[in-house]
Enzyme design. Structure first.
Site, short mmCIF file in Angstrom:
data_model
loop_
_atom_site.label_atom_id
_atom_site.label_comp_id
_atom_site.label_asym_id
_atom_site.label_seq_id
_atom_site.Cartn_x
_atom_site.Cartn_y
_atom_site.Cartn_z
N GLN A 130 -4.63 -5.61 9.42
CA GLN A 130 -4.17 -4.49 10.25
C GLN A 130 -4.37 -4.82 11.73
OE1 GLN A 130 -2.72 -1.76 8.96
NE2 GLN A 130 -2.50 -0.65 10.87
N LYS B 283 -1.37 3.35 3.31
CA LYS B 283 -0.93 2.18 2.52
C LYS B 283 -1.61 2.18 1.16
CE LYS B 283 0.13 -0.46 6.65
NZ LYS B 283 -0.41 -1.16 7.81
N ASP C 13 3.50 -8.74 5.56
CA ASP C 13 3.90 -8.17 6.84
C ASP C 13 5.13 -8.89 7.39
OD1 ASP C 13 2.61 -5.99 8.06
OD2 ASP C 13 0.82 -7.18 8.48
N1 GUN Z 1 -0.52 -1.86 12.80
C1 GUN Z 1 0.39 -0.88 12.85
N2 GUN Z 1 1.39 -1.11 12.00
C2 GUN Z 1 1.10 -2.28 11.37
C3 GUN Z 1 1.76 -3.06 10.36
O1 GUN Z 1 2.85 -2.73 9.86
N3 GUN Z 1 1.13 -4.19 9.99
C4 GUN Z 1 -0.04 -4.59 10.54
N4 GUN Z 1 -0.58 -5.73 10.12
N5 GUN Z 1 -0.68 -3.91 11.47
C5 GUN Z 1 -0.09 -2.75 11.87
#
Ligand code: GUN
Length: 286
Positions: A98, A54, A121
């Site tokens: 996350q 990211k 998200d």
């Molecule tokens: N864990 C795995 N994929 C994601 C995501 O897209 N967002 C978040 N917040 N946690 C994740």
């Protein structure tokens, strides 16, 4: 029939290029860059890899990004206080906590504490509610990424039958809302569903988001259907497996996504698009 393979990496690369151009114009117009804050709790190696990705995406398109890496022993209160500080930080447009979070943390309360205008998200009850009411704002990243893929192949959604496997809060449920909004007739199969096969066999679009390698055999697939594999399971040797029996299903389907390199890169594109959308709203850009 052999399916056309949907190359999520290539589509995402092109879309990152488009976002980078928009950010360049934006900076040239004297605006601050869009800003994303990621909170990572603990030392889960997979999460660390996702967060690195990211960060790399943000750098590539010219976003400001920060990562707060916290101990696995962080308290609920401390985590909520950090989210609240980011809610008030005017250089930050998007906040992503996350997951998975340690067992002692109440994830729902953390998501509730995020300002919905920074919920890139798309997990907040407010944003899910708006999607359910056909007024989408910040849309959950993986379902939005799947919609971007389906739009990319030129799918005409209206009247199609869609089957979703898995009814999770983050993928299955918002995926159903997305496809319903696009005009599909949606069936969501879950752990209590009886005779999943007969339901999937009717579908023009199949989205599997269960996390069980090999769950979807070719016998479940209507010839020519679009098969989207959201499942991702890390096996021995760190190899990644989807839910779909790819080699066999590709002989029946019309379109299919691989794992890896299908939905994953598009989830990250949706995050970038959401952060840009949030920045537009925060800065009053049309
Ligand atoms: N864990 C795995 N994929 C994601 C995501 O897209 N967002 C978040 N917040 N946690 C994740």
């Amino acid at each position: 029939m052999t399916a056309q393979i949907i190359d999520g990496n290539a589509i995402a690369r092109a879309m990152r290029g488009d976002i980078a151009v928009e950010v360049k114009d934006w900076i040239a117009a004297g605006r601050r860059p869009p800003g994303l804050a990621v909170i990572l709790v603990g030392d889960d190696p997979a999460s660390e890899i996702y967060v690195k990705g990211k960060r790399r995406d943000c750098d590539e398109v010219g976003f400001h990004s920060i990562v707060q890496h916290l101990s696995a022993h962080v308290t609920q209160q401390d985590l909520e206080d950090r989210v609240k500080a980011l809610n008030d930080d005017t250089s930050i447009d998007g906040i992503l906590v996350q997951t998975p979070l340690p067992a002692h943390i109440d994830e729902d309360r953390i998501i509730d504490s995020i300002d919905p205008s920074k919920d890139v998200d798309g997990f907040h009850a407010y944003n899910i509610g708006l999607l359910a009411l056909r007024r989408p704002a910040l849309r959950s990243c993986t379902p939005k990424g799947v919609m971007l893929l389906l739009e990319h192949i030129g799918l005409e959604f209206k009247g199609l039958d869609a089957a979703i496997l898995g009814a999770s809060n983050h993928v299955g449920r918002p995926m159903g809302l997305e496809l319903l909004l696009a005009g599909c007739t949606v069936t969501t199969a879950h752990k209590f569903t009886r005779d999943t096969a007969s339901k999937v066999q009717l579908a023009d679009i199949v989205v599997s988001a269960v996390g069980k390698p090999g769950l979807v055999p070719p016998e479940w697939i209507k010839p020519g259907a679009v098969v989207i594999d959201v499942g991702i399971t890390r096996g021995e040797n760190n190899k990644l497996y989807g839910d779909v029996q790819f080699d066999a299903v590709k002989e029946v389907a019309g379109w299919i996504t691989p794992v890896p390199g299908g939905v994953g890169p598009m989830t990250r594109i949706a995050l970038l698009q959401n952060t840009l959308q949030a920045a537009r709203q925060h800065l009053g850009v049309a």
